[in-house]
Design a protein around this motif. Sequence first.
Motif, short mmCIF file in Angstrom:
data_model
loop_
_atom_site.label_atom_id
_atom_site.label_comp_id
_atom_site.label_asym_id
_atom_site.label_seq_id
_atom_site.Cartn_x
_atom_site.Cartn_y
_atom_site.Cartn_z
N VAL A 7 49.32 -21.09 -42.04
CA VAL A 7 48.15 -20.91 -41.17
C VAL A 7 47.37 -22.22 -41.00
CG1 VAL A 7 45.98 -19.66 -40.83
CG2 VAL A 7 47.95 -18.49 -41.84
N PRO B 184 49.35 -18.66 -34.74
CA PRO B 184 49.83 -20.02 -35.03
C PRO B 184 50.71 -20.09 -36.28
CG PRO B 184 47.44 -19.99 -34.67
CD PRO B 184 47.89 -18.57 -34.76
N SER C 37 36.32 -15.43 -33.46
CA SER C 37 35.36 -15.30 -34.56
C SER C 37 34.81 -16.67 -34.98
CB SER C 37 36.09 -14.67 -35.76
OG SER C 37 35.28 -14.59 -36.89
N GLY D 216 41.95 -19.22 -32.84
CA GLY D 216 40.95 -18.50 -33.62
C GLY D 216 39.63 -18.38 -32.90
N LYS E 253 44.16 -28.52 -46.03
CA LYS E 253 43.27 -29.32 -45.18
C LYS E 253 43.51 -30.83 -45.38
CE LYS E 253 40.83 -25.92 -43.22
NZ LYS E 253 40.90 -25.65 -41.78
N ARG F 110 45.35 -13.21 -32.80
CA ARG F 110 46.53 -12.41 -33.15
C ARG F 110 46.44 -11.01 -32.57
NH1 ARG F 110 45.85 -12.93 -39.36
NH2 ARG F 110 43.72 -12.98 -38.57
N LEU G 115 33.50 -20.15 -35.97
CA LEU G 115 33.37 -21.45 -35.32
C LEU G 115 34.16 -21.50 -34.01
CD1 LEU G 115 33.55 -23.65 -38.54
CD2 LEU G 115 31.60 -23.49 -37.00
N GLY G 116 35.37 -20.93 -34.00
CA GLY G 116 36.18 -20.91 -32.77
C GLY G 116 35.45 -20.20 -31.65
N SER H 228 41.09 -24.09 -34.66
CA SER H 228 40.06 -23.55 -35.54
C SER H 228 40.60 -22.44 -36.45
CB SER H 228 38.88 -23.01 -34.71
OG SER H 228 37.81 -22.66 -35.54
N ALA H 229 41.65 -21.73 -36.04
CA ALA H 229 42.15 -20.61 -36.84
C ALA H 229 42.44 -21.05 -38.27
CB ALA H 229 43.42 -20.04 -36.20
N ARG I 198 36.64 -13.24 -45.68
CA ARG I 198 38.09 -13.19 -45.41
C ARG I 198 38.89 -14.05 -46.38
NH1 ARG I 198 37.18 -13.65 -38.89
NH2 ARG I 198 36.70 -11.46 -38.59
N PRO J 200 33.42 -29.24 -41.32
CA PRO J 200 32.21 -28.44 -41.55
C PRO J 200 31.98 -28.22 -43.04
CG PRO J 200 33.82 -27.28 -40.14
CD PRO J 200 34.53 -28.43 -40.79
N PHE K 236 29.35 -22.71 -43.26
CA PHE K 236 28.71 -22.21 -42.05
C PHE K 236 28.67 -20.69 -42.06
CE2 PHE K 236 28.79 -26.50 -40.78
CZ PHE K 236 27.90 -26.63 -39.72
N PRO L 189 32.11 -15.10 -40.48
CA PRO L 189 32.78 -14.10 -41.34
C PRO L 189 33.77 -14.69 -42.36
CG PRO L 189 32.82 -13.41 -39.04
CD PRO L 189 32.36 -14.85 -39.05
N PHE L 190 33.94 -16.00 -42.34
CA PHE L 190 34.93 -16.70 -43.16
C PHE L 190 34.89 -16.32 -44.67
CE2 PHE L 190 36.20 -20.80 -45.26
CZ PHE L 190 37.48 -20.91 -44.76
N SER M 210 38.68 -28.99 -39.68
CA SER M 210 39.12 -29.10 -41.07
C SER M 210 38.03 -28.50 -41.95
CB SER M 210 39.40 -30.57 -41.39
OG SER M 210 39.78 -30.72 -42.73
N1 LIG Z 1 32.79 -21.03 -42.05
C1 LIG Z 1 32.83 -22.00 -42.93
O1 LIG Z 1 32.00 -22.09 -43.84
C2 LIG Z 1 33.89 -23.08 -42.82
C3 LIG Z 1 33.70 -24.24 -43.59
C4 LIG Z 1 34.64 -25.26 -43.51
C5 LIG Z 1 35.73 -25.11 -42.69
N2 LIG Z 1 35.90 -23.98 -41.98
C6 LIG Z 1 37.10 -23.89 -41.13
O2 LIG Z 1 36.73 -23.47 -39.84
C7 LIG Z 1 37.81 -22.76 -39.24
C8 LIG Z 1 37.25 -21.49 -38.62
O3 LIG Z 1 36.68 -20.70 -39.65
P1 LIG Z 1 35.53 -19.65 -39.32
O4 LIG Z 1 34.41 -19.91 -40.20
O5 LIG Z 1 35.34 -19.58 -37.88
O6 LIG Z 1 36.27 -18.32 -39.87
P2 LIG Z 1 36.45 -16.88 -39.23
O7 LIG Z 1 35.18 -16.43 -38.62
O8 LIG Z 1 37.07 -16.06 -40.29
O9 LIG Z 1 37.51 -17.12 -38.05
C9 LIG Z 1 38.79 -17.54 -38.36
C10 LIG Z 1 39.72 -17.37 -37.19
O10 LIG Z 1 41.03 -17.75 -37.62
C11 LIG Z 1 41.98 -16.77 -37.31
N3 LIG Z 1 42.70 -16.45 -38.55
C12 LIG Z 1 42.18 -16.05 -39.73
N4 LIG Z 1 43.16 -15.78 -40.60
C13 LIG Z 1 44.33 -16.01 -39.97
C14 LIG Z 1 45.69 -15.90 -40.35
N5 LIG Z 1 46.06 -15.45 -41.56
N6 LIG Z 1 46.61 -16.22 -39.46
C15 LIG Z 1 46.28 -16.64 -38.22
N7 LIG Z 1 44.99 -16.74 -37.79
C16 LIG Z 1 44.04 -16.43 -38.67
C17 LIG Z 1 41.26 -15.52 -36.84
O11 LIG Z 1 41.77 -15.21 -35.55
P3 LIG Z 1 42.37 -13.77 -35.15
O12 LIG Z 1 42.10 -12.82 -36.26
O13 LIG Z 1 41.66 -13.42 -33.88
O14 LIG Z 1 43.81 -14.06 -34.94
C18 LIG Z 1 39.81 -15.96 -36.69
O15 LIG Z 1 39.41 -15.97 -35.35
C19 LIG Z 1 38.84 -22.53 -40.33
O16 LIG Z 1 39.92 -23.42 -40.13
C20 LIG Z 1 38.11 -22.88 -41.62
O17 LIG Z 1 38.97 -23.40 -42.59
C21 LIG Z 1 35.01 -22.95 -42.02
#
Ligand SMILES: NC(=O)c1ccc[n+]([C@@H]2O[C@H](COP(=O)([O-])OP(=O)(O)OC[C@H]3O[C@@H](n4cnc5c(N)ncnc54)[C@H](OP(=O)(O)O)[C@@H]3O)[C@@H](O)[C@H]2O)c1
Length: 295
Positions: free
Chosen positions: A109, A62, A16, A13, A155, A38, A18-19, A86-87, A191, A181, A184, A187-188, A137
Motif C-alpha cells: 500500500v 494501488p 478520506s 485515497g 515511507k 477501492r 488528507l486526500g 495519498s492512499a 485505521r 505531515p 493531522f 480518520p487515519f 509521506s
Molecule cells: N493523518 C495523519 O496524521 C497522517 C500523518 C502523516 C502521514 N499521513 C499520510 O497521509 C496519507 C493519507 O492519510 P489520511 O490521514 O488521509 O488517512 P485516511 O483518512 O485513513 O485516508 C486514507 C486513504 O487511503 C486509502 N487506504 C487506506 N488503507 C488502504 C489500503 N489498505 N489499501 C489501499 N488504500 C488504502 C483509503 O482509500 P479507500 O478506502 O477509499 O480506498 C483512504 O481514502 C497516508 O499516506 C498517511 O500515511 C497521515
Amino acid sequence: MRTEPYQTWLITGASSGLGKAIAAAALTVNHRVIGTTRDVEKAESSYPEFASDGGIWVCLDPAQHDAYERFSEVAVDYNVDVLVNSAGYAFIGAVEDTSEEEIRAQMEVNFYGPLRAARACLPIMREKGSGHIILISSGAGIIARPARSTYAASKFGIEAIHESLSQEVKPFGIKVLIVEPGAFRTPFPGRQVFPSGDGLEKGYSNVYKDTPVEEMMALSKDMDAATKWIKGDPEKAARALVVAVDNGYAGYGFLRMPLGRDCVRVLEEKIAALQADLEATREVAMGTDVDVDEE
Ligand SMILES: NC(=O)c1ccc[n+]([C@@H]2O[C@H](COP(=O)([O-])OP(=O)(O)OC[C@H]3O[C@@H](n4cnc5c(N)ncnc54)[C@H](OP(=O)(O)O)[C@@H]3O)[C@@H](O)[C@H]2O)c1
C-alpha cells in the motif's frame, strides 16, 4: 476565478482525510480531479460533494499488482498533470512482533502503490514536458520511532524513490514534492493495523511490557487522547499543497515540505541527530580511505 479546469489532478485515497481535503482544495480553484478509491459506493457516501463539484471517481486499489496498468490507462485517458499519492495506512508494532506478511501488506500500500502510480504517470508527463509527482509521506518518512519500524520503512523507502526521481525527471520539466505531515485530524489513527499473531492481543508481546513499545502502543491506541494531541488541520494542509503546486514551488524551491509544528520538530530532531552522529564518527570515517601512497 478560472472558468476552465486548469490542470488535471489524480489523487489516490481521495475518499478520506488528507486526500479528500486535497481534492476539495483543488476543485475549489477549478482543477479537474480524478479520485481513486477501492470502493466507489463508500467513497460517494463519505464524500458526496466530490462528484457534484465535478470530481470523477475511479475504482482502483494501488496495492493490487495490476494497479500499474490501471494507473497507466487513467493517466492517458485523463491526461494527468498532477499526481498526488495519498492512499496509505500505518502498521504499528515492534520489529520482533511483526510478521513478514504484515510488512509486505504495508509495503504494497505505502511503497508499491505510490510507485505504481508514479511510474504510470511519467510517460505522459514526459511527453508533455511538465507534471507534478507528489507523495504524501509522513514525519515517519524521516524518523523511525519505536513500534513504527514497518510504517517508517515504507515511507523512508518511497521517499528514497522520490528523492532519486526528482533528479531523474528534472530535465523533462517534471517536479517532485515529498509532503511530510505530522499528526493531522483525519480518520487515519482509527485505521491503524496492529500485530495479529498469537500472544499479541495487546499489540505487543509481554517481553515489551514497560518498554518504549508498550508506550507507543498505548499512545497509538488511545483515540480519546489523540483527538486532543493531534493538532494538524487537513484543510490548511491541502490549501498549502495546492498553493505550492499552483505557484510552481514544488520540486524546484524544495523537495520536502513538512506540515505541522510537530513535523518541523521531527525534522530538527533528525538533523541534530545526524549532525551529532557525524561529529562523533568524523575522525573514524576520515581514516578509512586508502593511503594516497598505496595508489
Ligand atoms: N493523518 C495523519 O496524521 C497522517 C500523518 C502523516 C502521514 N499521513 C499520510 O497521509 C496519507 C493519507 O492519510 P489520511 O490521514 O488521509 O488517512 P485516511 O483518512 O485513513 O485516508 C486514507 C486513504 O487511503 C486509502 N487506504 C487506506 N488503507 C488502504 C489500503 N489498505 N489499501 C489501499 N488504500 C488504502 C483509503 O482509500 P479507500 O478506502 O477509499 O480506498 C483512504 O481514502 C497516508 O499516506 C498517511 O500515511 C497521515
